[in-house]
Design a protein around this motif. Sequence first.
Motif, PDB file in Angstrom:
ATOM      1  N   THR A  91       0.818  -1.219   0.000  1.00 42.79           N
ATOM      2  CA  THR A  91       0.000   0.000   0.000  1.00 42.79           C
ATOM      3  C   THR A  91       0.851   1.268   0.000  1.00 42.79           C
ATOM      4  O   THR A  91       0.310   2.372   0.013  1.00 42.79           O
ATOM      5  CB  THR A  91      -0.934   0.020   1.229  1.00 42.79           C
ATOM      6  OG1 THR A  91      -0.129  -0.022   2.414  1.00 42.79           O
ATOM      7  CG2 THR A  91      -1.899  -1.144   1.200  1.00 42.79           C
ATOM      8  N   ARG A  92       2.180   1.119  -0.020  1.00 36.90           N
ATOM      9  CA  ARG A  92       3.068   2.292   0.006  1.00 36.90           C
ATOM     10  C   ARG A  92       3.049   3.066  -1.307  1.00 36.90           C
ATOM     11  O   ARG A  92       3.412   4.233  -1.343  1.00 36.90           O
ATOM     12  CB  ARG A  92       4.492   1.867   0.330  1.00 36.90           C
ATOM     13  CG  ARG A  92       4.643   1.319   1.733  1.00 36.90           C
ATOM     14  CD  ARG A  92       6.064   0.883   2.038  1.00 36.90           C
ATOM     15  NE  ARG A  92       6.634  -0.062   1.095  1.00 36.90           N
ATOM     16  CZ  ARG A  92       6.383  -1.374   1.082  1.00 36.90           C
ATOM     17  NH1 ARG A  92       5.548  -1.898   1.949  1.00 36.90           N
ATOM     18  NH2 ARG A  92       6.961  -2.172   0.211  1.00 36.90           N
TER      19      ARG A  92
ATOM     20  N   ASP B 231      -1.194   9.930   0.761  1.00 36.03           N
ATOM     21  CA  ASP B 231      -0.649   8.874   1.610  1.00 36.03           C
ATOM     22  C   ASP B 231      -0.990   9.204   3.064  1.00 36.03           C
ATOM     23  O   ASP B 231      -1.742  10.149   3.343  1.00 36.03           O
ATOM     24  CB  ASP B 231       0.850   8.685   1.380  1.00 36.03           C
ATOM     25  CG  ASP B 231       1.686   9.878   1.841  1.00 36.03           C
ATOM     26  OD1 ASP B 231       1.142  10.804   2.497  1.00 36.03           O
ATOM     27  OD2 ASP B 231       2.886   9.886   1.556  1.00 36.03           O
TER      28      ASP B 231
ATOM     29  N   ARG C 136       0.313  10.177  -2.964  1.00 34.93           N
ATOM     30  CA  ARG C 136       0.868   8.835  -2.832  1.00 34.93           C
ATOM     31  C   ARG C 136       1.854   8.560  -3.968  1.00 34.93           C
ATOM     32  O   ARG C 136       1.578   8.857  -5.118  1.00 34.93           O
ATOM     33  CB  ARG C 136      -0.251   7.801  -2.861  1.00 34.93           C
ATOM     34  CG  ARG C 136       0.232   6.397  -2.525  1.00 34.93           C
ATOM     35  CD  ARG C 136      -0.910   5.404  -2.457  1.00 34.93           C
ATOM     36  NE  ARG C 136      -1.953   5.798  -1.527  1.00 34.93           N
ATOM     37  CZ  ARG C 136      -1.958   5.522  -0.220  1.00 34.93           C
ATOM     38  NH1 ARG C 136      -0.963   4.853   0.313  1.00 34.93           N
ATOM     39  NH2 ARG C 136      -2.943   5.912   0.536  1.00 34.93           N
TER      40      ARG C 136
ATOM     41  N   TYR D  40       3.831   6.567  -6.852  1.00 32.17           N
ATOM     42  CA  TYR D  40       3.324   5.560  -7.782  1.00 32.17           C
ATOM     43  C   TYR D  40       4.388   5.125  -8.773  1.00 32.17           C
ATOM     44  O   TYR D  40       5.412   5.786  -8.944  1.00 32.17           O
ATOM     45  CB  TYR D  40       2.056   6.027  -8.491  1.00 32.17           C
ATOM     46  CG  TYR D  40       2.176   7.272  -9.339  1.00 32.17           C
ATOM     47  CD1 TYR D  40       2.451   7.186 -10.705  1.00 32.17           C
ATOM     48  CD2 TYR D  40       1.961   8.531  -8.788  1.00 32.17           C
ATOM     49  CE1 TYR D  40       2.510   8.323 -11.488  1.00 32.17           C
ATOM     50  CE2 TYR D  40       2.014   9.668  -9.561  1.00 32.17           C
ATOM     51  CZ  TYR D  40       2.293   9.565 -10.923  1.00 32.17           C
ATOM     52  OH  TYR D  40       2.357  10.687 -11.701  1.00 32.17           O
TER      53      TYR D  40
END
Length: 146
Positions: A22-23, A40, A46, A48
């Motif tokens: 999920t990072r 995040d 977040r 990608y």
Amino acid sequence: MPVRSADLYTHIDTILRAAVGTRAIVYLGHVPDSHPTIPDSNGLPRPYLVVWPSPGTAIDDEPVAGGPDLTGQHVRFTITAVAHDPTTVLRVLDDIRPQLTGCPVGDGIIRPDVEQQNSVRPLVDPDIRPARHYMPTDWWTQITRL
């Protein structure tokens, strides 16, 4: 039967998703416009990865025997890591590099393009707010079956 590029990239996508959990988010060949709104845990965009696929080329192992082996493919692809700062870009690449390097895919093995990866540096796209840092890394495999 020839290796189907779409099947190969589905396999690579699975490997990457397992490596980053999920990072980071993994995209295949396209980043949706809505990505910057996915924060995040720190409220930052977040990180990608984007896999930029190529169709591959026939393996020409036996030119004397009448031409290339159309059932096999030499495939190169690029994975671009994107994040809010260069350090996070490097961390995302650190997550995937040991999972991809030497990873068996069918009867092939994924390998880094060593020269490219030794010379690439973090880049920045200042036209997007907040600015995104990114780093493309090239990989390849030679495969005849999945």
